[in-house]
Design a protein around this motif. Structure first.
Motif, short mmCIF file in Angstrom:
data_model
loop_
_atom_site.label_atom_id
_atom_site.label_comp_id
_atom_site.label_asym_id
_atom_site.label_seq_id
_atom_site.Cartn_x
_atom_site.Cartn_y
_atom_site.Cartn_z
N UNK A 127 2.36 -105.22 43.91
CA UNK A 127 2.75 -105.74 42.59
C UNK A 127 3.65 -104.73 41.88
N UNK A 128 3.26 -103.44 41.95
CA UNK A 128 4.07 -102.38 41.33
C UNK A 128 5.48 -102.34 41.92
N UNK A 129 5.57 -102.65 43.23
CA UNK A 129 6.87 -102.60 43.91
C UNK A 129 7.65 -103.91 43.72
N UNK A 130 7.12 -104.82 42.93
CA UNK A 130 7.82 -106.07 42.64
C UNK A 130 7.67 -107.13 43.71
N UNK A 167 7.61 -105.75 60.21
CA UNK A 167 8.76 -106.04 59.33
C UNK A 167 8.86 -105.14 58.11
N UNK A 168 9.88 -105.41 57.28
CA UNK A 168 10.19 -104.52 56.15
C UNK A 168 9.09 -104.42 55.08
N UNK A 169 8.37 -105.49 54.83
CA UNK A 169 7.33 -105.40 53.78
C UNK A 169 6.15 -104.57 54.28
N UNK A 170 5.79 -104.76 55.53
CA UNK A 170 4.71 -103.94 56.12
C UNK A 170 5.11 -102.47 56.06
N UNK A 171 6.38 -102.20 56.45
CA UNK A 171 6.83 -100.80 56.47
C UNK A 171 6.86 -100.20 55.08
N UNK A 223 4.35 -96.63 51.00
CA UNK A 223 3.76 -96.45 49.66
C UNK A 223 2.31 -95.99 49.77
N UNK A 224 1.59 -96.57 50.73
CA UNK A 224 0.18 -96.22 50.92
C UNK A 224 0.05 -94.77 51.40
N UNK A 271 -1.70 -89.29 50.39
CA UNK A 271 -1.37 -87.87 50.52
C UNK A 271 -0.97 -87.26 49.19
N UNK A 272 -1.27 -87.97 48.09
CA UNK A 272 -1.06 -87.42 46.76
C UNK A 272 0.40 -87.22 46.37
N UNK A 273 1.29 -88.02 47.00
CA UNK A 273 2.71 -87.87 46.66
C UNK A 273 3.16 -88.84 45.58
N UNK A 274 2.23 -89.59 45.01
CA UNK A 274 2.58 -90.47 43.90
C UNK A 274 1.43 -90.58 42.91
#
Ligand SMILES: Cc1ncc(COP(=O)(O)O)c(C=O)c1O
Length: 292
Positions: A229-232, A274-278, A283-284, A289-292
């Protein structure tokens, strides 16, 4: 590589408030949970010393116990603290944590009165849930004739041992047929989840996932929905008919153990990573790993 049995390892396990040598963390044959499945548990991952969603997991353990009418002798804070102690005692930075609570051997029989709740926490190093090479291309799933029980036939919102015999059974069946895991339908014949992870599909740029009102609403599932949702990305939580599987462009599973695992095949149908999985996978990874 020979597997080291889980009861014969070095290290420490927290049991009923005490840290004890790994090999001494034992239960008696007449433990109620062994005979009647009266146990609840959690699976958690630790990344670079941080337990991912520790509080949420501790709270879910308490919620699962309450669903099966089992008293819990510890609060969520106490469980969180004990998990940290276990990591420290075992010198672990990247690990899997297994916390569980169960009815003990004080009393046998269907009448649980008189049993006491025991709680233990163990942790160990654990890599990818699925073979990393297979996972890259996407794992294979086989649909099975076993359906998940309906919410009025089993405590489907709880993470409780009694629900997992079915998962173990279907895993035996599908592995015999050469597949990695099973895709199970719910009691009404809609797509539910795999043996230990939630199900997601992509069609026309929309992320589709079954409504989690009849199986475990995974903490990873909730995290991935929020990230999407955050990624639109539009998220559609709805019933999914098995006939629709053929029309999906991407499929993946989510879970603490599975993290985000692409699916390359369901029965004879094939899918690309595909692109959404990737995108969601990256993002996950950033989040854990605390990068966001
Ligand atoms: C049956 C089942 N569904 C879903 C999940 C995913 O849950 P979570 O993301 O909270 O690990 C798990 C894993 O614990 C599971 O065993």
């Amino acid at each position: 590589m020979a597997l080291i049995p889980f009861d014969d390892r070095d290290g420490f396990i927290w049991m009923d408030g005490k840290m004890m040598p790994w090999r001494e963390a034992k239960v008696h044959y007449l433990t109620h949970a062994l005979h009647y499945g009266t146990q609840v548990f959690e699976g958690e991952r630790v990344y670079s010393g941080q337990i991912f969603k520790s509080r949420e997991h501790s709270e879910r353990l308490l919620k699962s116990a309450s669903i099966i009418y089992m008293d819990m002798p510890y609060s969520a804070e106490e469980i969180c603290r004990a998990k940290e102690e276990v990591l420290k005692a075992n010198g672990l930075e990247n690990a899997y944590i297994r916390a569980a609570a169960w009815r003990g051997a004080e009393q046998m029989g269907i009448d649980v009165a008189g049993t006491q709740t025991h709680v233990a926490i163990a942790a160990w190093e654990w890599g990818s849930y699925f073979d990393p090479e297979v996972r890259k291309k996407g794992i294979s799933l086989k649909t099975t004739h076993w359906h998940k029980p309906s919410p009025n036939c089993a405590p489907t919102a709880a993470k409780t041992a009694s629900l997992y015999n079915l998962s173990c059974m279907v895993k035996v069946e599908v592995k015999k047929a050469g597949y990695t895991d099973a895709l199970m339908m719910d009691h009404e014949g809609y797509v539910a989840e795999s043996t230990g992870a939630n199900f997601f599909a992509v069609k026309d740029g929309v992320l589709i996932t079954p409504i989690a009102d009849r199986f475990l609403n995974g903490i990873t599932r909730q995290t991935v929905i929020a990230l999407a949702k955050e990624a639109g990305i539009t998220v559609d939580e709805r019933r999914i008919k098995p006939e629709e599987l053929d029309s999906f462009e991407e499929i993946f599973l989510t879970g603490t153990a599975a993290e985000i695992t692409p699916v390359g095949k369901i029965d004879e149908m094939t899918y690309n990573v595909g692109p959404i999985t990737q995108k969601l996978h990256s993002l996950y990874e950033d989040l854990i790993h605390g990068r966001r």
